[in-house]
Write a protein that holds these residues in place. Structure first.
Motif, PDB file in Angstrom:
ATOM      1  N   ASP A 135     -13.103   3.215   9.956  1.00  0.00           N
ATOM      2  CA  ASP A 135     -12.690   2.474  11.146  1.00  0.00           C
ATOM      3  C   ASP A 135     -11.547   1.570  10.703  1.00  0.00           C
ATOM      4  OD1 ASP A 135     -12.661   1.366  13.752  1.00  0.00           O
ATOM      5  OD2 ASP A 135     -13.896  -0.308  13.057  1.00  0.00           O
ATOM      6  N   ILE A 136     -10.325   1.952  11.048  1.00  0.00           N
ATOM      7  CA  ILE A 136      -9.149   1.274  10.529  1.00  0.00           C
ATOM      8  C   ILE A 136      -8.701   0.181  11.491  1.00  0.00           C
ATOM      9  CG2 ILE A 136      -6.765   1.577   9.788  1.00  0.00           C
ATOM     10  CD1 ILE A 136      -7.600   4.208   8.680  1.00  0.00           C
ATOM     11  N   GLY A 137      -8.697  -1.038  11.001  1.00  0.00           N
ATOM     12  CA  GLY A 137      -8.225  -2.173  11.774  1.00  0.00           C
ATOM     13  C   GLY A 137      -6.993  -2.778  11.142  1.00  0.00           C
ATOM     14  N   VAL A 138      -6.508  -3.848  11.722  1.00  0.00           N
ATOM     15  CA  VAL A 138      -5.324  -4.515  11.209  1.00  0.00           C
ATOM     16  C   VAL A 138      -5.641  -5.247   9.906  1.00  0.00           C
ATOM     17  CG1 VAL A 138      -3.618  -6.321  11.696  1.00  0.00           C
ATOM     18  CG2 VAL A 138      -4.337  -4.756  13.508  1.00  0.00           C
ATOM     19  N   LYS A 139      -6.803  -5.898   9.834  1.00  0.00           N
ATOM     20  CA  LYS A 139      -7.158  -6.703   8.669  1.00  0.00           C
ATOM     21  C   LYS A 139      -8.146  -6.025   7.732  1.00  0.00           C
ATOM     22  CE  LYS A 139      -6.492 -11.064  11.067  1.00  0.00           C
ATOM     23  NZ  LYS A 139      -7.103 -12.326  11.465  1.00  0.00           N
ATOM     24  N   THR A 140      -8.946  -5.095   8.254  1.00  0.00           N
ATOM     25  CA  THR A 140      -9.983  -4.455   7.445  1.00  0.00           C
ATOM     26  C   THR A 140     -10.107  -2.975   7.767  1.00  0.00           C
ATOM     27  OG1 THR A 140     -11.700  -4.959   9.063  1.00  0.00           O
ATOM     28  CG2 THR A 140     -11.364  -6.575   7.297  1.00  0.00           C
ATOM     29  N   ILE A 141     -10.783  -2.273   6.869  1.00  0.00           N
ATOM     30  CA  ILE A 141     -11.164  -0.878   7.089  1.00  0.00           C
ATOM     31  C   ILE A 141     -12.666  -0.793   6.867  1.00  0.00           C
ATOM     32  CG2 ILE A 141     -10.960   1.519   6.308  1.00  0.00           C
ATOM     33  CD1 ILE A 141      -8.146   0.825   5.286  1.00  0.00           C
ATOM     34  N   GLY A 142     -13.391  -0.417   7.904  1.00  0.00           N
ATOM     35  CA  GLY A 142     -14.818  -0.194   7.765  1.00  0.00           C
ATOM     36  C   GLY A 142     -15.048   1.182   7.185  1.00  0.00           C
ATOM     37  N   VAL A 143     -16.009   1.297   6.280  1.00  0.00           N
ATOM     38  CA  VAL A 143     -16.289   2.561   5.604  1.00  0.00           C
ATOM     39  C   VAL A 143     -17.770   2.905   5.749  1.00  0.00           C
ATOM     40  CG1 VAL A 143     -16.197   3.818   3.409  1.00  0.00           C
ATOM     41  CG2 VAL A 143     -14.488   2.052   3.901  1.00  0.00           C
ATOM     42  N   ALA A 144     -18.037   4.163   6.066  1.00  0.00           N
ATOM     43  CA  ALA A 144     -19.398   4.686   6.125  1.00  0.00           C
ATOM     44  C   ALA A 144     -19.419   6.029   5.411  1.00  0.00           C
ATOM     45  CB  ALA A 144     -19.850   4.850   7.572  1.00  0.00           C
ATOM     46  N   ALA A 145     -20.601   6.447   4.985  1.00  0.00           N
ATOM     47  CA  ALA A 145     -20.749   7.740   4.312  1.00  0.00           C
ATOM     48  C   ALA A 145     -21.963   8.452   4.871  1.00  0.00           C
ATOM     49  CB  ALA A 145     -20.906   7.546   2.804  1.00  0.00           C
ATOM     50  N   ARG A 165      -7.612  -5.146   4.057  1.00  0.00           N
ATOM     51  CA  ARG A 165      -6.328  -4.439   4.020  1.00  0.00           C
ATOM     52  C   ARG A 165      -5.355  -5.148   3.076  1.00  0.00           C
ATOM     53  NH1 ARG A 165      -5.043  -0.767   8.314  1.00  0.00           N
ATOM     54  NH2 ARG A 165      -3.528  -0.155   6.750  1.00  0.00           N
ATOM     55  N   ARG A 166      -4.697  -4.345   2.227  1.00  0.00           N
ATOM     56  CA  ARG A 166      -3.720  -4.877   1.273  1.00  0.00           C
ATOM     57  C   ARG A 166      -2.420  -4.081   1.314  1.00  0.00           C
ATOM     58  NH1 ARG A 166      -8.636  -5.742  -1.319  1.00  0.00           N
ATOM     59  NH2 ARG A 166      -8.909  -7.906  -1.953  1.00  0.00           N
ATOM     60  N   GLY A 167      -2.263  -3.249   2.313  1.00  0.00           N
ATOM     61  CA  GLY A 167      -1.087  -2.385   2.409  1.00  0.00           C
ATOM     62  C   GLY A 167      -1.531  -0.934   2.307  1.00  0.00           C
ATOM     63  N   ALA A 215      -2.294   0.645  -1.304  1.00  0.00           N
ATOM     64  CA  ALA A 215      -3.521   0.139  -1.921  1.00  0.00           C
ATOM     65  C   ALA A 215      -4.754   0.588  -1.138  1.00  0.00           C
ATOM     66  CB  ALA A 215      -3.484  -1.390  -2.010  1.00  0.00           C
ATOM     67  N   ASP A 216      -4.648   0.588   0.182  1.00  0.00           N
ATOM     68  CA  ASP A 216      -5.780   0.999   1.017  1.00  0.00           C
ATOM     69  C   ASP A 216      -6.100   2.483   0.817  1.00  0.00           C
ATOM     70  OD1 ASP A 216      -5.605  -1.603   1.957  1.00  0.00           O
ATOM     71  OD2 ASP A 216      -4.636  -1.029   3.837  1.00  0.00           O
ATOM     72  N   VAL A 217      -5.078   3.310   0.772  1.00  0.00           N
ATOM     73  CA  VAL A 217      -5.269   4.741   0.532  1.00  0.00           C
ATOM     74  C   VAL A 217      -5.878   4.954  -0.850  1.00  0.00           C
ATOM     75  CG1 VAL A 217      -4.035   6.920   0.114  1.00  0.00           C
ATOM     76  CG2 VAL A 217      -3.552   5.579   2.180  1.00  0.00           C
ATOM     77  N   ALA A 218      -5.411   4.212  -1.840  1.00  0.00           N
ATOM     78  CA  ALA A 218      -5.947   4.351  -3.200  1.00  0.00           C
ATOM     79  C   ALA A 218      -7.440   4.030  -3.225  1.00  0.00           C
ATOM     80  CB  ALA A 218      -5.191   3.443  -4.170  1.00  0.00           C
ATOM     81  N   ARG A 219      -7.874   3.008  -2.488  1.00  0.00           N
ATOM     82  CA  ARG A 219      -9.301   2.659  -2.449  1.00  0.00           C
ATOM     83  C   ARG A 219     -10.108   3.766  -1.792  1.00  0.00           C
ATOM     84  NH1 ARG A 219     -13.608   1.768  -4.654  1.00  0.00           N
ATOM     85  NH2 ARG A 219     -15.243   0.848  -3.385  1.00  0.00           N
ATOM     86  N   VAL A 220      -9.591   4.326  -0.697  1.00  0.00           N
ATOM     87  CA  VAL A 220     -10.303   5.406  -0.017  1.00  0.00           C
ATOM     88  C   VAL A 220     -10.373   6.638  -0.918  1.00  0.00           C
ATOM     89  CG1 VAL A 220     -10.282   6.985   1.955  1.00  0.00           C
ATOM     90  CG2 VAL A 220      -9.771   4.548   2.296  1.00  0.00           C
ATOM     91  N   VAL A 221      -9.292   6.957  -1.602  1.00  0.00           N
ATOM     92  CA  VAL A 221      -9.282   8.092  -2.532  1.00  0.00           C
ATOM     93  C   VAL A 221     -10.333   7.878  -3.626  1.00  0.00           C
ATOM     94  CG1 VAL A 221      -7.905   9.296  -4.287  1.00  0.00           C
ATOM     95  CG2 VAL A 221      -6.918   8.808  -2.035  1.00  0.00           C
ATOM     96  N   ALA A 222     -10.454   6.651  -4.122  1.00  0.00           N
ATOM     97  CA  ALA A 222     -11.469   6.350  -5.140  1.00  0.00           C
ATOM     98  C   ALA A 222     -12.879   6.560  -4.580  1.00  0.00           C
ATOM     99  CB  ALA A 222     -11.300   4.924  -5.647  1.00  0.00           C
TER     100      ALA A 222
END
Length: 141
Positions: free
Chosen positions: A7-17, A33-35, A38-45
């Motif tokens: 769930d992508i917001g302006v300030k945060t991204i909510g993550v579920a699995a 959110r850090r840009g 960086a956000d894509v890198a966290r999701v990839v991890a």
């Protein structure tokens, strides 16, 4: 194989699995959110850590069903995520209209304080989005 919901917001991204069977979605974390990079890198991890085969991203469409400014921003993130993940992981859009409002109602009904709701709303919305996608996949054609 597991799926990840975002769930992508302006300030945060909510993550579920999802669980391994793809039956139930569970809230995981909220990413500050850090840009995009960086956000894509966290999701990839997270995809690597959890051995995810599909990522479902909530698309905030307008009430009319059209893609507005927010949806176009989310699609930029989806494009960057797709490039980072390559062909190994499917990236899917899912209509997220009303997901945050629905989760907010549940949390209010559960009598969670405003402060506690703020802490969990994004990852709960991600679980709501992912659960909708999981349920739709199980429906017979």
């Amino acid at each position: 194989m597991r799926a990840l919901g975002l769930d992508i917001g302006v300030k945060t991204i909510g993550v579920a699995a999802s669980d391994e069977l793809g039956l139930a979605a569970h809230p995981v974390e909220t990413i500050a959110r850090r840009g995009t990079e960086a956000d894509v890198a966290r999701v990839v991890a997270l995809v690597a850590e959890r051995e995810v085969g599909d990522v479902v991203v909530g698309l905030p469409l307008e009430l009319s069903g059209q893609a507005g400014r927010r949806a176009r921003r989310v699609r930029l993130f989806i494009d960057a995520l797709g490039r980072a993940l390559g062909d190994e992981v499917g990236v899917h859009e899912w209509d997220e209209r009303f997901s945050t409002a629905a989760v907010e109602r549940v949390l209010v009904d559960a009598d969670l304080s405003r402060r506690r709701r703020k802490q969990v709303i994004d990852k709960q919305a991600a679980a709501y989005i992912l659960q909708g996608w999981l349920d739709a996949r199980r429906q017979p054609e």
